[in-house]
Enzyme design. Structure first.
Site, short mmCIF file in Angstrom:
data_model
loop_
_atom_site.label_atom_id
_atom_site.label_comp_id
_atom_site.label_asym_id
_atom_site.label_seq_id
_atom_site.Cartn_x
_atom_site.Cartn_y
_atom_site.Cartn_z
N LYS A 180 0.88 -1.17 0.00
CA LYS A 180 0.00 0.00 0.00
C LYS A 180 0.92 1.22 0.00
O LYS A 180 1.48 1.61 1.03
CB LYS A 180 -0.90 -0.02 1.24
N GLY A 233 6.99 6.08 7.82
CA GLY A 233 6.14 7.26 7.70
C GLY A 233 6.14 8.04 9.00
O GLY A 233 7.12 8.04 9.74
N VAL A 237 0.94 7.88 12.73
CA VAL A 237 0.41 6.72 12.01
C VAL A 237 1.15 5.44 12.42
O VAL A 237 0.54 4.40 12.68
CB VAL A 237 0.49 6.94 10.48
N GLY A 238 2.46 5.55 12.55
CA GLY A 238 3.26 4.38 12.93
C GLY A 238 2.83 3.80 14.27
O GLY A 238 2.67 2.58 14.41
N GLU A 255 9.48 2.50 10.94
CA GLU A 255 10.56 3.49 10.80
C GLU A 255 9.89 4.84 10.68
O GLU A 255 9.11 5.08 9.76
CB GLU A 255 11.41 3.19 9.56
N GLN A 336 2.34 19.34 2.54
CA GLN A 336 3.71 19.36 3.04
C GLN A 336 4.24 20.79 3.04
O GLN A 336 4.90 21.22 3.99
CB GLN A 336 4.57 18.44 2.15
N1 LIG Z 1 10.08 8.80 8.34
C1 LIG Z 1 9.81 9.06 7.09
O1 LIG Z 1 10.52 8.62 6.23
C2 LIG Z 1 8.62 9.84 6.73
C3 LIG Z 1 8.08 10.72 7.62
N2 LIG Z 1 7.00 11.42 7.27
C4 LIG Z 1 6.48 12.40 8.24
O2 LIG Z 1 5.08 12.32 8.25
C5 LIG Z 1 4.49 13.56 7.93
C6 LIG Z 1 3.22 13.33 7.18
O3 LIG Z 1 3.45 12.62 5.97
P1 LIG Z 1 2.40 11.55 5.47
O4 LIG Z 1 2.62 11.16 4.10
O5 LIG Z 1 1.05 12.07 5.79
O6 LIG Z 1 2.81 10.30 6.36
P2 LIG Z 1 1.86 9.15 6.85
O7 LIG Z 1 2.50 8.50 8.02
O8 LIG Z 1 0.48 9.66 6.97
O9 LIG Z 1 1.85 8.14 5.62
C7 LIG Z 1 2.74 7.05 5.45
C8 LIG Z 1 1.97 5.85 4.89
O10 LIG Z 1 1.01 5.40 5.87
C9 LIG Z 1 -0.29 5.32 5.29
N3 LIG Z 1 -1.30 5.57 6.32
C10 LIG Z 1 -1.88 6.74 6.67
N4 LIG Z 1 -2.78 6.54 7.64
C11 LIG Z 1 -2.78 5.22 7.93
C12 LIG Z 1 -3.49 4.40 8.87
N5 LIG Z 1 -4.39 4.90 9.69
N6 LIG Z 1 -3.22 3.09 8.89
C13 LIG Z 1 -2.28 2.55 8.08
N7 LIG Z 1 -1.60 3.27 7.16
C14 LIG Z 1 -1.84 4.59 7.09
C15 LIG Z 1 -0.24 6.39 4.21
O11 LIG Z 1 -1.26 6.21 3.27
C16 LIG Z 1 1.15 6.16 3.63
O12 LIG Z 1 1.16 5.05 2.77
C17 LIG Z 1 5.59 14.30 7.19
O13 LIG Z 1 5.44 15.66 7.28
C18 LIG Z 1 6.82 13.81 7.88
O14 LIG Z 1 7.04 14.55 9.05
C19 LIG Z 1 6.41 11.26 6.05
C20 LIG Z 1 6.90 10.40 5.13
C21 LIG Z 1 8.08 9.63 5.41
#
Ligand SMILES: NC(=O)C1=CN([C@@H]2O[C@H](COP(=O)(O)OP(=O)(O)OC[C@H]3O[C@@H](n4cnc5c(N)ncnc54)[C@H](O)[C@@H]3O)[C@@H](O)[C@H]2O)C=CC1
Ligand SMILES: O=C(O)CCC(=O)C(=O)O
Length: 487
Positions: A180, A233, A237-238, A255, A336
């Site tokens: 996903k 992510g 969410v994590g 992560e 973002q």
């Molecule tokens: N550590 C990293 O590499 C990353 C950190 N981030 C951080 O997160 C912030 C927000 O970015 P987002 O793209 O919104 O990250 P996110 O954590 O919302 O999304 C990451 C993944 O999780 C999925 N997801 C979202 N809600 C979920 C749920 N309830 N259950 C399971 N999966 C779910 C998303 O669709 C995506 O595939 C950024 O501003 C940044 O601070 C974002 C991307 C990567």
């Protein structure tokens, strides 16, 4: 260069076929450098479609796990060859979908190819140990078995490398996967999955379901037949995924964020420290979990470092990452960009001094994109929001300290612990940093970002679930150990 990318709707890939979602709902994937450019349409799938993918994966995995590691690895070698043959096309798609420059996108795609080849070879490496039994007539050894079906939930910032560094080890150790991807980069993800299709993986082993995190990601997290979830992510969410998995006894690997410091000691090579700070902070528009976001500098070299940093930052060219000569692209999405602007305002409100940047880039070629200037704050104290929270944008906070002991205290004064750098020529300072810095990646005289595929990757504190990805460490997550006693 121009490679034609069709504005098509990208379907789900389930049991070896591209299938339309029953929802009939799609969303455009837009180029953050120019939102008039639609990269493709992505389906908003349903929970039932996750169920179908998991059911097929579960069936297919039974035969897949019986293959030798060598035979499974052969599929990964083929996927690597296909990805290599499509490198420019997929890298261009990545640049159009999330904004990183074309050279960076090509580098990331090449990294994906190398990861596939690394894990292809893993199919021939050892999976257990012989352990002496207390019973002299017995043979005791360990072996490893796959988890079963693994849910792979990925972000938009590394749309090729992150899905591949999770899928490749999962597959070579005998799991089936359901990916996903982040909605923002689902077209690039679909193209990666096309490479797996072209490599001839058996139906059901590799599956893709696109849609919102709260529907598709949540359905994978809650599904009783998904035996493990690997996630990269945001922290919020994590943590939710971890709790969901824990509640039903599934394995999980998270992560998450970083607030990565660079320490510049008085005895540092200042030019190197400046160059590495700029690369670590502003490459990929600061959208890496390993990005530099705090620079902690000894007072003796503070002014020199600051002047050189400002001069070099002023040279950064901002624009559409597909154009020659552009060093930094846009933020990946409107959301973002707004997050970055929010943190810039917060920095000003809390009393930090804005030294450079701080604004959106406007004018011809910029008004239809999400461009923000590389931003540097001075007079930052460790308690300020911009020194504590992950920004995920091209923003750095400069913090002045009197000595390295204070620098290390401040470096550790955050909830995260992903990566950290020090610039120094003193061996004792290096060793103290290695010993006392609370981070999973320790970098000496090198930028905070930068991950090698053959080495363990992951963070301490709130940055991860304390598991590690990549290299041999991946084996720990994607398999279970069996201890066997034979007499
Ligand atoms: N550590 C990293 O590499 C990353 C950190 N981030 C951080 O997160 C912030 C927000 O970015 P987002 O793209 O919104 O990250 P996110 O954590 O919302 O999304 C990451 C993944 O999780 C999925 N997801 C979202 N809600 C979920 C749920 N309830 N259950 C399971 N999966 C779910 C998303 O669709 C995506 O595939 C950024 O501003 C940044 O601070 C974002 C991307 C990567
Ligand atoms: O720095 C890298 O190459 C990897 C960073 C990463 O995993 C991330 O930003 O999610």
């Amino acid at each position: 260069m121009t490679v034609e990318t069709k504005k098509e709707t990208y379907l789900n890939y389930v049991n070896g076929a591209w299938v339309a979602s029953a929802s009939g709902e799609t969303k455009p994937s837009l180029n953050p450098a120019n939102v008039n450019d639609v990269v493709g349409y992505v389906q908003m799938s349903t929970k039932e479609e996750v169920d179908q993918a998991v059911t097929q994966a579960k069936i297919a995995q039974k035969a897949w796990k019986k293959l030798s590691g060598n035979d499974r690895g052969a599929f990964l070698y083929k996927a690597a060859d296909v990805l290599e043959s499509r490198l420019d096309e997929i890298a261009e798609c990545m640049t159009r979908e999330m904004g990183k420059t074309f050279p960076e996108a090509k580098g990331e795609t090449a990294r994906g190819i190398a990861i596939l080849r690394y894990y292809a070879g893993e199919g021939l490496r050892k999976v257990g140990d012989v352990i002496p039994s207390t019973d002299s007539k017995a043979l005791m050894f360990t072996s490893r078995v796959p988890l079963g079906v693994v849910g792979v939930i990925t972000p938009w910032n590394f749309p090729v490398a992150i899905p591949i560094w999770k899928m490749a080890p999962a597959l070579v150790y005998g799991n089936a996967i359901v990916l996903k991807p982040a909605q923002e980069t689902a077209v690039t993800a679909a193209k990666v999955i096309e490479c797996f299709e072209q490599a001839g993986f058996p139906p059901g082993i590799v599956n893709l379901v696109t849609g919102s995190g709260s529907v598709i990601g949540q359905a994978l997290t809650d599904h009783p037949d998904v035996n493990g979830i690997t996630f990269t992510g945001s922290n919020g969410v994590g943590k939710g995924i971890g709790q969901g998995c824990l509640a039903r006894g599934a394995k999980y690997q998270l992560e998450m964020g970083g607030k990565n410091p660079v320490i510049v000691a008085a005895d540092a090579d200042i030019d190197l420290a400046v160059e590495s700070t700029i690369a670590g902070a502003f490459r990929s528009t600061g959208q890496k979990c390993t990005a530099t976001s705090r620079v902690i500098i000894e007072a003796a070299v503070y002014e020199t470092f600051k002047e050189k940093l400002l001069a070099k930052t002023a040279e950064i060219t901002i624009g559409n990452g597909l154009e020659e000569g552009i060093w930094m692209g846009p933020s990946a999405s409107e959301g973002q960009l707004n997050t970055v602007l929010h943190y810039i305002e917060k920095g000003k409100e809390e009393g930090a001094t804005l030294l450079a940047g701080g604004n959106c880039v406007t004018g011809e070629g910029y008004d239809d994109g999400y461009f923000v200037e590389p931003t540097i704050f001075d007079n930052v104290t460790s308690d300020m929001t911009i020194a504590q929270e992950e920004i995920f944008g091209p923003v750095i906070a400069l913090i002045q300290v009197n000595n390295l002991e204070d620098a290390l205290t401040i470096a550790n004064d955050v909830e995260f612990g992903l990566s950290a750098s020090i610039f120094t020529s003193n061996i004792q300072s290096m060793l103290s940093f290695v010993e006392d810095m609370e981070a999973g990646l320790i970098r000496i005289n090198s930028e905070s970002a930068g991950v090698e595929l053959q080495a363990p990757f992951g963070g301490m504190k709130q940055s991860s679930s304390h598991s590690r990805e990549q290299g041999e460490a991946a084996k720990e997550f994607f398999t279970s150990i069996k201890t066997v006693f034979v007499k």
